[in-house]
Structures are given as C-alpha cells and as structure tokens.
Design a protein around this motif. Structure first.
Motif, PDB file in Angstrom:
ATOM      1  N   UNK A   1     -55.120 -36.501 -17.508  1.00  0.00           N
ATOM      2  CA  UNK A   1     -55.247 -37.584 -16.343  1.00  0.00           C
ATOM      3  C   UNK A   1     -56.588 -37.444 -15.661  1.00  0.00           C
ATOM      4  N   UNK A   2     -56.858 -36.124 -15.510  1.00  0.00           N
ATOM      5  CA  UNK A   2     -58.252 -36.070 -14.849  1.00  0.00           C
ATOM      6  C   UNK A   2     -59.561 -36.198 -15.724  1.00  0.00           C
ATOM      7  N   UNK A   3     -59.488 -36.061 -17.121  1.00  0.00           N
ATOM      8  CA  UNK A   3     -60.309 -36.255 -18.116  1.00  0.00           C
ATOM      9  C   UNK A   3     -60.505 -37.791 -18.093  1.00  0.00           C
ATOM     10  N   UNK A   4     -59.131 -38.531 -18.294  1.00  0.00           N
ATOM     11  CA  UNK A   4     -59.251 -40.062 -18.180  1.00  0.00           C
ATOM     12  C   UNK A   4     -60.016 -40.517 -17.241  1.00  0.00           C
ATOM     13  N   UNK A   5     -59.657 -40.090 -15.758  1.00  0.00           N
ATOM     14  CA  UNK A   5     -60.182 -40.309 -14.592  1.00  0.00           C
ATOM     15  C   UNK A   5     -61.773 -40.533 -14.521  1.00  0.00           C
ATOM     16  N   UNK A   6     -62.316 -39.441 -15.278  1.00  0.00           N
ATOM     17  CA  UNK A   6     -63.818 -39.186 -15.420  1.00  0.00           C
ATOM     18  C   UNK A   6     -64.411 -40.196 -16.527  1.00  0.00           C
ATOM     19  N   UNK A   7     -63.562 -39.831 -17.557  1.00  0.00           N
ATOM     20  CA  UNK A   7     -64.006 -40.836 -18.748  1.00  0.00           C
ATOM     21  C   UNK A   7     -64.334 -42.189 -18.553  1.00  0.00           C
ATOM     22  N   UNK A   8     -63.113 -42.787 -17.961  1.00  0.00           N
ATOM     23  CA  UNK A   8     -63.393 -44.247 -17.854  1.00  0.00           C
ATOM     24  C   UNK A   8     -63.767 -44.863 -16.309  1.00  0.00           C
ATOM     25  N   UNK A   9     -64.627 -43.964 -15.677  1.00  0.00           N
ATOM     26  CA  UNK A   9     -65.020 -44.026 -14.125  1.00  0.00           C
ATOM     27  C   UNK A   9     -66.395 -44.936 -14.587  1.00  0.00           C
ATOM     28  N   UNK A  10     -66.678 -45.615 -13.373  1.00  0.00           N
ATOM     29  CA  UNK A  10     -68.035 -46.139 -13.092  1.00  0.00           C
ATOM     30  C   UNK A  10     -68.995 -45.154 -13.059  1.00  0.00           C
ATOM     31  N   UNK A  11     -70.454 -45.443 -13.169  1.00  0.00           N
ATOM     32  CA  UNK A  11     -71.571 -44.551 -12.852  1.00  0.00           C
ATOM     33  C   UNK A  11     -71.500 -44.428 -11.269  1.00  0.00           C
TER      34      UNK A  11
ATOM     35  N   UNK B   1     -69.083 -42.778  -9.732  1.00  0.00           N
ATOM     36  CA  UNK B   1     -67.801 -43.078  -9.382  1.00  0.00           C
ATOM     37  C   UNK B   1     -67.137 -41.811  -8.900  1.00  0.00           C
ATOM     38  N   UNK B   2     -65.996 -41.918  -8.185  1.00  0.00           N
ATOM     39  CA  UNK B   2     -65.229 -40.977  -7.586  1.00  0.00           C
ATOM     40  C   UNK B   2     -63.792 -40.851  -8.271  1.00  0.00           C
ATOM     41  N   UNK B   3     -63.289 -39.334  -8.076  1.00  0.00           N
ATOM     42  CA  UNK B   3     -62.040 -39.249  -8.410  1.00  0.00           C
ATOM     43  C   UNK B   3     -61.442 -38.628  -7.190  1.00  0.00           C
ATOM     44  N   UNK B   4     -60.269 -39.092  -6.697  1.00  0.00           N
ATOM     45  CA  UNK B   4     -59.503 -38.594  -5.336  1.00  0.00           C
ATOM     46  C   UNK B   4     -58.343 -37.863  -5.795  1.00  0.00           C
TER      47      UNK B   4
ATOM     48  N   UNK C   1     -68.063 -37.934  -8.767  1.00  0.00           N
ATOM     49  CA  UNK C   1     -67.699 -36.827  -7.665  1.00  0.00           C
ATOM     50  C   UNK C   1     -66.350 -36.952  -7.541  1.00  0.00           C
ATOM     51  N   UNK C   2     -65.952 -35.594  -6.851  1.00  0.00           N
ATOM     52  CA  UNK C   2     -64.466 -35.206  -6.875  1.00  0.00           C
ATOM     53  C   UNK C   2     -64.126 -34.968  -5.258  1.00  0.00           C
ATOM     54  N   UNK C   3     -62.952 -35.654  -4.891  1.00  0.00           N
ATOM     55  CA  UNK C   3     -62.566 -35.279  -3.565  1.00  0.00           C
ATOM     56  C   UNK C   3     -61.316 -34.875  -3.540  1.00  0.00           C
ATOM     57  N   UNK C   4     -61.153 -33.682  -2.925  1.00  0.00           N
ATOM     58  CA  UNK C   4     -59.785 -32.923  -3.075  1.00  0.00           C
ATOM     59  C   UNK C   4     -59.167 -33.183  -1.401  1.00  0.00           C
TER      60      UNK C   4
ATOM     61  N   UNK D   1     -56.597 -40.697  -8.248  1.00  0.00           N
ATOM     62  CA  UNK D   1     -57.120 -41.933  -8.191  1.00  0.00           C
ATOM     63  C   UNK D   1     -58.577 -41.827  -8.554  1.00  0.00           C
ATOM     64  N   UNK D   2     -58.990 -42.847  -9.062  1.00  0.00           N
ATOM     65  CA  UNK D   2     -60.222 -43.370  -9.359  1.00  0.00           C
ATOM     66  C   UNK D   2     -60.951 -44.507  -9.164  1.00  0.00           C
TER      67      UNK D   2
END
Length: 131
Positions: A45-55, A57-60, A21-24, A71-72
């Motif tokens: 940076x955003x792709x890495x934040x998704x690719x290496x996130x947990x199930x 997970x969140x990207x802020x 999920x994304x939080x802006x 942040x992830x």
C-alpha cells in the motif's frame, strides 16, 4: 507495533521516492496478527501510494482507533471495484497482482480493507483490524 513497521518502510521509501513527502499523524497501534503478512500489506500500500503519486506529492499515514489509513495525492484509481482482480492494471506499471495479494491476506487475517479514490485527486485506503 504498526508504527515500527511503518517507520521502517518510510525510511526506505524516502530514498526510493525523494519527490514524495510523508506525513505521519499516527499514534502507535499494536495488533495481534501475522507480522510478515501485515508487513507485506503495508509495504504494498505504501509503495503504491508513492509509485502512483504526483510529482511533489504527499502520503499521509494516520491511525484512528483500530484502523490504519494511508492517503495519497496521486493519480487516483478509475475503478476501485476492479483493483483487487488479479492482473488488473490501469496503466503499464506493475504486474497487476499486488492488490489481489493484499486482498487475499486481508481476508485471511480478517482485516477489513476499504478503498476510496478520485482520479487526479488521490486515494485513501483504510485497514480496520479485528479487535
């Protein structure tokens, strides 16, 4: 407009990574720079934040003054000092060149990049743009 670049990336990444999920929290920040290069930096940076996130997970994504912060809640980086070295990988994913390209583009555009990470907690990348 960083907001425009980020919104376009998120629209695509939400389809590719439905478990993230994304939080802006950002206002817009308009910078004078090479649009293609900044787009490439943000994309990586955003792709890495998704690719290496947990199930689940969140990207802020936030903007503070002249900085973009991504942040992830991902797996984290064991050695942030090595992350910009060409071909450096901490696992089998990727080629190990994305972050070295990000560093090179940041250097050319005089963007300060700072990475803080904790394994199994997440990573925070700050880009500070020249005024």
């Amino acid at each position: 407009s960083l907001k425009e670049l980020i919104d376009n990336k998120i629209e695509l990444l939400e389809k590719l990574y439905p478990r993230v999920s994304f939080e802006k929290l950002q206002d817009d920040l308009t910078i004078k720079s090479n649009k293609n290069a900044v787009d490439r930096i943000i994309d990586n940076l955003l792709t890495n934040a998704c690719k290496y996130n947990k199930k689940n997970g969140k990207v802020i994504i936030s903007i503070e003054e002249n900085s973009l912060i991504i942040e992830d809640t991902g797996v984290g980086i064991k050695d942030t000092n090595k992350v910009f070295q060409r071909y450096y990988k901490e696992n089998e994913n990727g080629l190990g060149i994305g972050m070295s390209i990000v560093r090179k583009l940041c250097d050319i555009l005089e963007i300060q990049i700072d990475i803080r990470s904790e394994v199994q907690v997440g990573t925070k990348v700050s880009l500070t743009f020249p005024k």
